[in-house]
Write an enzyme that holds these catalytic residues in place. Structure first.
Site, PDB file in Angstrom:
ATOM      1  N   GLY A  25     138.020  23.906  33.609  1.00  0.00           N
ATOM      2  CA  GLY A  25     138.357  23.672  32.116  1.00  0.00           C
ATOM      3  C   GLY A  25     139.272  24.746  31.603  1.00  0.00           C
ATOM      4  O   GLY A  25     138.698  26.044  31.733  1.00  0.00           O
ATOM      5  N   GLU A  50     131.645  21.658  24.516  1.00  0.00           N
ATOM      6  CA  GLU A  50     130.934  20.441  24.427  1.00  0.00           C
ATOM      7  C   GLU A  50     130.297  19.913  25.622  1.00  0.00           C
ATOM      8  O   GLU A  50     129.339  18.966  25.673  1.00  0.00           O
ATOM      9  CB  GLU A  50     132.324  19.477  24.310  1.00  0.00           C
ATOM     10  N   ARG A 110     126.446  16.509  15.162  1.00  0.00           N
ATOM     11  CA  ARG A 110     127.297  17.907  15.022  1.00  0.00           C
ATOM     12  C   ARG A 110     127.959  18.071  13.640  1.00  0.00           C
ATOM     13  O   ARG A 110     128.452  16.827  13.183  1.00  0.00           O
ATOM     14  CB  ARG A 110     128.454  18.004  16.159  1.00  0.00           C
ATOM     15  N   HIS A 114     133.872  10.159  18.973  1.00  0.00           N
ATOM     16  CA  HIS A 114     134.490  11.251  18.825  1.00  0.00           C
ATOM     17  C   HIS A 114     134.109  12.548  19.533  1.00  0.00           C
ATOM     18  O   HIS A 114     134.869  13.366  20.070  1.00  0.00           O
ATOM     19  CB  HIS A 114     134.572  11.447  17.009  1.00  0.00           C
ATOM     20  N   ARG A 166     128.768  13.153   9.036  1.00  0.00           N
ATOM     21  CA  ARG A 166     129.452  12.175   9.608  1.00  0.00           C
ATOM     22  C   ARG A 166     128.697  11.081  10.250  1.00  0.00           C
ATOM     23  O   ARG A 166     128.990   9.841  10.137  1.00  0.00           O
ATOM     24  CB  ARG A 166     129.922  12.805  11.030  1.00  0.00           C
TER      25      ARG A 166
END
Lengths: 257, 650
Positions: free
Chosen positions: B52, B437, B447, B413, B342
Site C-alpha cells: 500500500g 485505516e 472517528r 465512508h 459524524r
C-alpha cells in the site's frame, strides 16, 4: 427527475497488448440515465459484455471524484472529453444527447505505451518525480511549521500548480507528446516555496533532463492547458524554462546564495 | 462477573497489547527509551515489505528507507500517487494550538477518545495526539502548501467533535497534498535505490513459517503472474473495507483483500462492526450509480443543515420560509450544532428521511444551506473557502450550490475496525504490522473528522520506524526463509487455484452483480442502525448469496493477462467473508456505541446507550476455518487517564 439518453453509438479502441494491433469496435447503448457518469455508462456496457460472455473493456479508473488521476480516455479526440476542467470520471451523460456517436480511445503518446484497450502506462511521470520532484526533508528533523512565514499569495500560487493530478491529459493533448505542463506544475509548486529554494536549480535540471529522455519537446501549442482537468496554466512552463535556463547558465555557487 | 471477564477467560489467543509502563504522558517516551535499536550499518541487512502506498504506506516506506532498511513497496495502482488517501478533502488535525483557543495534546487525546465513544485503547490514542504536532512540521518542511493567513502563518478550521480550531487544510484537497508530499518522499527513495517499487501488483497472501511472517505472495496485474517475496517484516497499509457496502465514498478498487487474507492466516480482525457513515455525501440518483461522492465535512463549518417541517413541502428550498424549516442539528445539539460528530449527524438525517421529510426528487436527502454565510461574508469568501467543492457538487448534481442548497445524505465512508494490533502496531503474527485505516487502533467506535490523515501519517512517519526496529534487532545474523521454502510454494499454488477456480465456474452473474447484492444486504442490515432480527436475517441471507457466488459467478477472459473482472472476483469473495464477520460482530455487541447503533440499546432521546459493564472491550476475531465460525477474543479496555462518561454533544 432524471431523464434518459437513447441510442448512443460508441466506437471504442480494443487492443490486447502493447505489441498487438488494435482496432475500433462499435457498441450500442440503447438507454442510459443522464445522471450516470461517463464511466458508469462504460460499467453498464461491461456488465452487458460479461453477460454476453465477452471480455470487459479495460480502462483505468479509481476514485471517481476527479482527484486520483487514474482515469484517462480520449473522448471524441479530446483528453477527458468535452467539459473543460473536468476529468473523465466527473463527466456526466447529461452532456450528451440522444443518437450521439462517441469515439473513445486511450491517451496516445510515445511515452504512454498501451497496456490493454484503453489502459496506458504512465509510469514515466513517476520517473520524472523520482529524479527531483521533492524537497529533501527526511523524517524527524523538521523545524516548527510556523517558523517560516510564507506570504499567502506565494502559498496560493504554489497550491495552484500543486493541484496537478498526474493524469497525463497534457501529454495526450500535446501534438508533440510533451510533458512540460506536468513537469512545470511540480517545479512551480516546489520552486516557489521558501522550503524549495536549496534544491531549486538542481531540481529543475534533473527533472527537465529526465523528462526529455522520454517525452517530446514543447513548442507552445497550449493544448495542455485546455485539456488539464485542474486547469493548470501554461505559465508554469515559463517558470520551468526560466529556472532551467538559469540553472544551466549561472554558476551553481552563485545560485546557492 | 462481567461479560468482558467471562469472554476473556475463553480467549483462544494470548493477546498482549504491550502497553508501556508509566503515566499516559510518559508511555511513548518510556517505550522509545527502552526499545532495542538496529545499528545504522546493520539496517541494510533487513528487508521490509510495505503493502500500500497511501499516507501510511508511503510515509512508512520512505522513512524506513531513509533509516537504511531495504524496502519493497507494493501498490495495485499504476503509480503510488493514486492511493485513496488522495481523496480526503477537509483537513488534518494537530494539537498545535496556533489559534490560542485552548488546544493541547491532552485535549486532542480527550476529544479522540470521547469521539470514539470510549472504545479505543487509551495509550495508542495519546501517542497519536503527541506526534500530531510533528506531522504538521514534517509536511510543511516537505512543501505541502497548507492554507495560510495573510501574515504568512498557517490557518486552521474547525471540524466535528471539537470545540477548538485545530484542523490544517489545503483548500478542499488536503488529502491530495499530504499524499503527494509522502509520495514525493517515497519517490526520492525510489530514485536513490532505497525502495524498490512494484506497481500494478496486488497482494494475495501473507506467508508464515513457524508462526513468524516470512513474506508475501502477489499477482502482477498486467501479466497475471503469481510471485513470492521474502522479508524480515511486512507492513499492511492497505486501507479500510468500506466498499463492503458496494456504494460508498471509497475509490472503486478499495478492498479488504490484504487484511482479510492476513486474517485467514491467523491475524485477528478487531471490531469489524465499527463502520463510519459520513453525513455529507451526495445522495444516490439512480440504479446505475457505482459510487457515492463525499462533500467535505468542513462544509458544516458554514453550511446549515435543515429539512422542511412539512413532509409534503413542494416549494423549492429558497422559497421555504425560515419558520417552516427545521434546523434539526442546531435544535438537538445546541453546543455543537451543525458540527455534531459524524455518527450523530448521520442518524439524525436518516430519521428525518425515514419520516418522509427528505428532500430532492427521490426524497433521499437533507439540505446543507450556505445562504446565511454568503449573505454574511459574501460570495468571494465562500468561494475562497469551498470553491472546488461547490464546483464538484455542480458537476455531479447539476445544481449550483451558491443558489440552491446542497442535498446531502449519509454514506459509508471509513471503517474504524481492522486488523488487531498491539502498541507497536504489530498484529498477533510476529513480523506482520498493520498501519493506517487497515488497523483498528485509534478511533474506537467512531472517528472524528480530519483524524484519518493524522493517524495514517502518525503510523507511517513516527510510530512504525521505531517499533519495527524493536522487532528486527534480535534477528540480526539469523537467516530467514527464502521464496523457495515450501510454505511460499504452497501459498502460490493456493492463489493460482483460487483464480483458476473463478474462471472455471462459468456461471451467469458478474462479480459486480454479486457485489451490489452483497452491499444491499449489508447496508440494510448492518448499516446506520442494526437490530438482532436484521442481523440474524443477514447471517442467513449472506451464506446463501455466497453459495450462489461460488456456483454462478461468471468471469470472462483468462488468468494470464490483464483481467479486471478476475481481480474484482477475488475482492468480492473476501468482502463476502468479511460481511459475515461484520454481522456476527454487530450481533454479539449488545450495546450501542459510536458508529455501531443497535436500536434495542438507545436512550429515551434516541442516543447511543453504551454498556460499559459488559462491552468495554475490543472484540478481536480469529478465523475459525470458514466465514461462519470465527472465534471471539477480547481485549479489555482500561481507562485510567480519562473518566468513562456518557458521550454528549448537547
Amino acid at each position: 427527475m432524471s431523464n434518459s439518453i437513447k441510442n448512443l453509438t460508441l466506437k471504442i479502441w480494443r487492443q490486447l497488448g502493447p505489441t498487438v494491433k488494435g482496432a475500433f469496435e462499435t457498441y450500442n447503448v440503447d438507454e442510459i440515465s443522464d445522471e450516470a457518469s461517463f464511466l458508469e455508462m462504460l460499467d453498464y456496457l461491461n456488465e452487458r459484455l460479461i453477460s454476453d460472455g465477452k471480455e470487459a473493456i479495460v480502462f483505468d479508473h479509481d476514485c471517481r471524484e476527479g482527484i486520483c488521476g487514474t482515469c484517462s480516455l480520449m473522448i471524441d479526440g479530446q483528453a477527458h472529453g468535452p467539459q473543460r476542467g473536468t476529468a473523465t470520471c466527473q463527466l456526466h451523460m447529461r452532456k450528451f444527447s440522444d443518437g450521439d456517436s462517441i469515439v473513445i480511445e486511450p491517451f496516445r503518446a510515445a511515452a504512454f505505451p498501451i497496456i490493454r484497450d484503453l489502459m496506458v502506462d504512465r509510469s514515466k511521470f513517476d520517473r520524472i518525480i523520482e529524479s527531483g520532484g521533492f524537497i529533501t526533508a527526511p523524517t524527524g528533523g523538521a523545524p516548527d511549521a510556523n517558523l517560516i512565514a510564507i506570504p499567502k499569495p506565494v502559498s496560493d500560487a504554489a497550491m495552484d500548480s500543486a493541484q496537478c493530478i498526474g493524469c497525463g491529459a497534457c501529454v495526450a493533448a500535446c501534438p508533440n507528446g510533451a510533458a512540460n505542463l506536468f513537469t512545470g506544475a511540480k517545479v512551480a509548486h516546489l520552486n516557489r516555496l521558501p522550503q524549495g529554494q536549496p534544491e531549486r536549480f538542481k531540481r529543475v535540471e534533473s527533472m527537465v533532463e529526465t523528462m526529455d529522455e522520454y517525452f517530446g519537446s514543447c513548442t507552445n501549442h497550449g493544448e495542455c492547458e485546455g485539456a488539464c482537468p485542474k486547469e493548470i496554466s501554461v505559465d508554469v512552463i515559463a517558470l520551468l524554462n526560466k529556472d532551467y535556463r538559469k540553472a544551466k547558465f549561472a554558476s551553481r555557487k552563485d545560485l546557492a546564495r | 462477573m462481567s461479560l468482558t471477564e467471562d469472554l476473556l477467560a475463553q480467549n483462544t489467543v494470548q493477546l498482549n497489547s504491550k502497553i508501556p509502563l508509566g503515566s499516559i504522558e510518559d508511555k511513548w517516551d518510556n517505550y522509545k527509551a527502552d526499545m532495542k535499536l538496529v545499528n545504522r550499518n546493520n539496517k541494510r541487512k533487513f528487508k521490509v515489505i510495505v503493502v500500500g502506498t497511501g499516507l501510511a504506506g508511503a510515509s512508512a516506506a520512505a522513512t524506513l528507507a531513509e533509516l537504511g532498511y531495504q524496502v519493497d513497496s507494493f501498490t495495485f495502482h499504476d503509480s503510488p500517487r493514486r492511493a485513496h488517501s488522495i481523496a480526503a478533502q477537509g483537513g488534518i488535525n494537530a494539537a498545535k494550538n496556533y489559534q490560542g483557543d485552548g488546544d493541547s495534546v491532552n485535549r486532542l487525546f480527550h476529544d479522540t477518545v470521547k469521539g470514539g465513544d470510549f472504545r479505543a485503547r487509551e495509550s495508542n490514542v495519546h501517542r497519536l495526539a503527541q506526534v500530531s504536532v510533528n506531522i504538521i512540521d514534517q509536511m510543511v518542511a516537505q512543501g505541502v502548501p497548507f492554507a495560510r493567513e495573510y501574515g504568512g502563518l498557517l490557518d486552521n478550521r474547525s471540524f466535528g467533535g471539537a470545540q477548538v480550531s485545530r484542523t490544517f487544510y489545503a483548500r478542499g484537497q488536503t488529502g491530495q497534498q499530504l499524499l503527494l508530499g509522502a509520495y514525493q518522499q517515497l519517490a526520492r527513495q525510489i530514485g536513490l535505490g532505497g525502495v524498490r517499487l512494484f506497481n500494478r501488483t496486488e497482494f494475495l497472501d501473507v506467508v508464515t513459517v513457524d508462526g513468524r511472517t516470512a513474506g508475501i505472495v502477489t499477482r502482477d496485474l498486467v501479466t497475471g503472474e503469481i510471485e513470492s517475496h521474502a522479508a524480515h517484516a511486512v507492513v499492511l497499509a492497505t486501507g479500510g473495507y468500506g466498499n463492503v457496502f458496494f456504494l460508498s465514498t471509497n475509490a472503486m478498487s478499495c478492498n479488504v483483500t490484504a487484511a482479510w487474507r492476513a486474517h485467514r492466516k491467523g491475524a485477528l480482525f478487531a471490531n469489524p462492526c465499527y463502520t463510519q457513515i459520513h453525513p455529507t455525501c451526495i445522495p444516490q440518483s439512480d440504479e446505475f450509480q457505482s459510487k457515492l461522492t463525499l462533500m467535505s465535512e468542513s462544509l458544516r463549518n458554514d453550511g446549515r443543515v435543515w429539512v422542511p417541517k412539512n413532509p409534503n413541502e413542494t416549494r423549492p428550498a429558497h422559497e421555504v420560509a425560515e419558520s417552516d424549516r427545521d434546523y434539526y442539528l442546531e435544535r438537538l445539539y445546541p453546543s455543537y450544532g451543525n458540527l455534531a460528530p459524524r455518527d450523530i449527524s448521520s442518524r439524525a438525517a436518516k430519521r428525518l428521511v425515514d419520516k418522509g421529510q427528505g428532500v430532492g426528487p427521490l426524497k433521499n436527502g437533507v439540505y446543507l444551506d450556505f445562504n446565511e454565510v454568503i449573505a454574511r461574508l459574501g460570495h468571494d469568501v465562500v468561494q475562497e473557502r469551498y470553491g472546488n467543492l461547490f464546483e464538484m457538487y455542480e458537476r455531479i448534481a447539476g445544481e449550483n450550490p451558491y443558489d440552491m442548497p446542497m442535498r446531502i445524505y449519509p454514506a459509508s465512508h471509513y471503517t474504524m475496525g481492522g486488523l488487531w494490533v498491539d502498541y507497536e502496531l504489530q498484529t498477533n503474527i510476529p513480523g506482520l504490522y498493520a498501519a493506517g485505516e487497515a488497523n483498528f487502533s485509534d478511533h474506537g467506535a467512531n472517528r472524528l473528522g480530519a483524524s484519518a490523515l493524522m493517524q495514517g501519517l502518525a503510523d507511517g512517519y513516527f510510530v512504525l520506524p521505531y517499533t519495527i526496529g524493536n522487532e528486527l534487532a534480535p534477528l540480526l545474523g539469523k537467516t530467514i526463509p527464502g521464496v523457495d521454502h515450501p510454505e511460499f510454494k504452497k501459498a502460490e499454488q493456493a492463489a493460482r487455484d483460487q483464480y483458476n477456480g473463478y474462471l472455471n465456474i462459468k456461471g451467469t452473474r458478474s462479480p459486480d452483480w454479486f457485489h451490489r447484492e452483497l452491499g444491499k444486504i449489508i447496508w440494510d442490515r448492518c448499516g446506520m442502525e442494526r437490530d438482532e432480527q436484521g442481523l440474524q436475517q443477514a447471517l442467513s441471507d449472506l451464506p446463501a448469496l455466497y453459495e450462489e457466488f461460488k456456483t454462478d459467478l461468471r468471469v470472462t477472459g483468462d488468468g494470464m493477462s490483464l483481467n479486471q473482472t478476475l481481480e474484482k472476483a477475488g475482492r468480492v469473495d473476501d468482502f463476502f467473508q468479511l460481511g459475515m464477520l461484520m454481522c456476527r460482530d454487530a450481533l454479539s455487541r449488545q450495546e450501542s456505541c459510536g458508529g455501531h447503533f443497535r436500536t434495542e440499546h438507545q436512550t429515551d432521546e434516541g442516543e447511543a446507550k453504551r454498556d460499559d459493564e459488559n462491552y468495554c472491550h475490543v472484540s478481536a476475531w480469529q478465523w475459525g476455518g470458514d466465514a461462519m465460525s470465527p472465534n471471539l477474543n477480547v481485549e479489555p479496555l482500561e481507562f485510567e487517564a480519562i473518566h468513562l462518561a456518557t458521550r454528549s454533544y448537547k
